[in-house]
Motif scaffolding. Structure first.
Motif, PDB file in Angstrom:
ATOM      1  N   VAL A  25      -4.340   8.532   0.284  1.00  0.00           N
ATOM      2  CA  VAL A  25      -3.581   7.485   0.809  1.00  0.00           C
ATOM      3  C   VAL A  25      -4.681   6.355   0.939  1.00  0.00           C
ATOM      4  CG1 VAL A  25      -3.807   7.971   3.419  1.00  0.00           C
ATOM      5  CG2 VAL A  25      -1.952   6.629   2.485  1.00  0.00           C
ATOM      6  N   ILE A  26      -5.996   6.558   1.217  1.00  0.00           N
ATOM      7  CA  ILE A  26      -6.788   5.713   1.572  1.00  0.00           C
ATOM      8  C   ILE A  26      -6.900   4.866   0.496  1.00  0.00           C
ATOM      9  CG2 ILE A  26      -9.451   5.469   1.953  1.00  0.00           C
ATOM     10  CD1 ILE A  26      -7.855   6.519   4.382  1.00  0.00           C
ATOM     11  N   LYS A  27      -7.053   5.241  -0.803  1.00  0.00           N
ATOM     12  CA  LYS A  27      -6.846   4.614  -2.191  1.00  0.00           C
ATOM     13  C   LYS A  27      -5.793   3.443  -2.255  1.00  0.00           C
ATOM     14  CE  LYS A  27      -9.239   8.111  -4.886  1.00  0.00           C
ATOM     15  NZ  LYS A  27      -9.268   8.966  -6.160  1.00  0.00           N
ATOM     16  N   ALA A  28      -4.825   3.639  -1.764  1.00  0.00           N
ATOM     17  CA  ALA A  28      -3.584   2.904  -1.696  1.00  0.00           C
ATOM     18  C   ALA A  28      -3.931   1.677  -0.919  1.00  0.00           C
ATOM     19  CB  ALA A  28      -2.239   3.772  -1.415  1.00  0.00           C
ATOM     20  N   PHE A  29      -4.618   2.015   0.292  1.00  0.00           N
ATOM     21  CA  PHE A  29      -4.805   0.850   1.088  1.00  0.00           C
ATOM     22  C   PHE A  29      -5.867  -0.043   0.729  1.00  0.00           C
ATOM     23  CE2 PHE A  29      -2.557   3.542   4.301  1.00  0.00           C
ATOM     24  CZ  PHE A  29      -1.824   2.569   4.755  1.00  0.00           C
ATOM     25  N   GLY A  30      -6.696   0.297  -0.545  1.00  0.00           N
ATOM     26  CA  GLY A  30      -7.388  -0.556  -1.176  1.00  0.00           C
ATOM     27  C   GLY A  30      -6.901  -1.452  -2.054  1.00  0.00           C
ATOM     28  N   SER A  62       0.824  -1.253   0.009  1.00  0.00           N
ATOM     29  CA  SER A  62       0.062   0.091  -0.132  1.00  0.00           C
ATOM     30  C   SER A  62       0.995   1.337   0.016  1.00  0.00           C
ATOM     31  CB  SER A  62      -1.073  -0.142   1.343  1.00  0.00           C
ATOM     32  OG  SER A  62      -1.728  -1.068   1.147  1.00  0.00           O
ATOM     33  N   THR A  63       1.947   1.442   0.742  1.00  0.00           N
ATOM     34  CA  THR A  63       2.811   2.085   0.768  1.00  0.00           C
ATOM     35  C   THR A  63       3.585   2.478  -0.583  1.00  0.00           C
ATOM     36  OG1 THR A  63       3.305   1.846   3.116  1.00  0.00           O
ATOM     37  CG2 THR A  63       4.875   3.286   1.782  1.00  0.00           C
ATOM     38  N   ILE A  98       0.988   3.411 -13.705  1.00  0.00           N
ATOM     39  CA  ILE A  98       1.309   3.608 -12.349  1.00  0.00           C
ATOM     40  C   ILE A  98       1.578   2.080 -11.844  1.00  0.00           C
ATOM     41  CG2 ILE A  98       0.024   3.481 -10.241  1.00  0.00           C
ATOM     42  CD1 ILE A  98      -1.953   5.866 -11.548  1.00  0.00           C
ATOM     43  N   THR A  99       1.068   1.053 -12.356  1.00  0.00           N
ATOM     44  CA  THR A  99       1.473  -0.273 -12.138  1.00  0.00           C
ATOM     45  C   THR A  99       2.833  -0.463 -12.352  1.00  0.00           C
ATOM     46  OG1 THR A  99      -1.077  -1.006 -12.778  1.00  0.00           O
ATOM     47  CG2 THR A  99       0.751  -2.719 -12.427  1.00  0.00           C
ATOM     48  N   VAL A 100       3.364   0.024 -13.439  1.00  0.00           N
ATOM     49  CA  VAL A 100       4.954  -0.281 -13.778  1.00  0.00           C
ATOM     50  C   VAL A 100       5.650   0.640 -12.608  1.00  0.00           C
ATOM     51  CG1 VAL A 100       6.669   0.337 -15.128  1.00  0.00           C
ATOM     52  CG2 VAL A 100       4.504  -0.649 -16.384  1.00  0.00           C
ATOM     53  N   ILE A 101       5.347   1.708 -12.366  1.00  0.00           N
ATOM     54  CA  ILE A 101       6.079   2.566 -11.183  1.00  0.00           C
ATOM     55  C   ILE A 101       5.666   1.905 -10.017  1.00  0.00           C
ATOM     56  CG2 ILE A 101       5.999   4.802  -9.872  1.00  0.00           C
ATOM     57  CD1 ILE A 101       7.108   4.896 -12.984  1.00  0.00           C
ATOM     58  N   HIS A 102       4.531   1.269  -9.649  1.00  0.00           N
ATOM     59  CA  HIS A 102       4.602   0.647  -8.452  1.00  0.00           C
ATOM     60  C   HIS A 102       5.570  -0.523  -8.200  1.00  0.00           C
ATOM     61  CE1 HIS A 102       1.538  -2.041  -5.671  1.00  0.00           C
ATOM     62  NE2 HIS A 102       2.744  -1.504  -4.926  1.00  0.00           N
ATOM     63  N   ALA A 154      -0.916  -8.738  -2.077  1.00  0.00           N
ATOM     64  CA  ALA A 154      -0.280  -9.526  -0.877  1.00  0.00           C
ATOM     65  C   ALA A 154      -0.968 -10.750  -0.719  1.00  0.00           C
ATOM     66  CB  ALA A 154      -0.506  -8.587   0.359  1.00  0.00           C
ATOM     67  N   VAL A 155      -2.372 -10.646  -0.567  1.00  0.00           N
ATOM     68  CA  VAL A 155      -3.071 -12.111  -0.533  1.00  0.00           C
ATOM     69  C   VAL A 155      -2.574 -13.078  -1.566  1.00  0.00           C
ATOM     70  CG1 VAL A 155      -5.386 -12.793  -0.374  1.00  0.00           C
ATOM     71  CG2 VAL A 155      -4.831 -10.802   0.887  1.00  0.00           C
TER      72      VAL A 155
END
Length: 126
Positions: free
Chosen positions: A45-50, A29-30, A98-102, A56-57
Motif C-alpha cells: 500500500v506504500i507504493k499507492a501513497f506515492g 491513493s486508495t 493499471i492507469t486505466v483501471i485506476h 491530486a496536486v
C-alpha cells in the motif's frame, strides 16, 4: 479569460487548500491501490501513497489557476501513469492497464460517494 487578464485566485485559507489536496490524495491513493491489486495481486500500500498525491496536486493547482479540464485532465492522467510506472516498475503495457483501471475505479467510487453525500445533504429533517 483573455491572455492579458491577470490570474485571479480564489480566496481560500492555507489549511483549506492543504486539506483538499490531502483528502484528494488519500482518495486517489486508495483507488490506485485497488487498481494495482486488481492487476498485480498483492502489492504494498506504500507504493499507492506515492501515486495519489501527484494527480491530486495537479488537479487542485489547475483548478485554482483556472486551467481548463481539457488541459489539466490529460496532464493528470499522464502524471498518474508516470507515477504508477515509477513506483510499481512494470512494463508500459501493464502500467497503461493499471492507469486505466485506476481511472475507472476512481470514477466509480467517486460517483458513489458523491451520490451518498448528495442524498445525505438533501435528506429531510437533517
Amino acid at each position: 479569460m483573455a491572455l492579458s487578464s491577470p490570474i485571479v485566485l480564489q480566496a481560500a485559507s492555507t489549511l483549506a487548500i492543504i486539506g483538499t489536496v490531502g483528502l484528494f490524495a488519500v482518495f486517489l491513493s486508495t483507488t490506485a491501490h485497488i487498481a494495482a491489486r486488481n492487476v498485480l495481486g498483492d502489492v504494498s500500500v506504500i507504493k499507492a501513497f506515492g501515486v495519489g498525491p501527484i494527480p491530486a496536486v495537479i488537479s487542485v493547482v489547475a483548478q485554482a489557476l483556472g486551467v481548463p479540464a481539457v488541459v489539466s485532465l490529460p496532464l493528470a492522467i499522464v502524471a498518474d501513469g508516470a507515477a504508477i510506472n515509477y513506483f510499481y516498475g512494470e512494463s508500459r503495457r501493464i502500467t497503461a492497464y493499471i492507469t486505466v483501471i485506476h481511472i475507472v475505479v476512481t470514477i466509480i467510487i467517486g460517483t458513489v460517494l458523491f451520490g451518498i453525500l448528495t442524498i445525505a445533504m438533501t435528506a429531510p429533517g437533517g
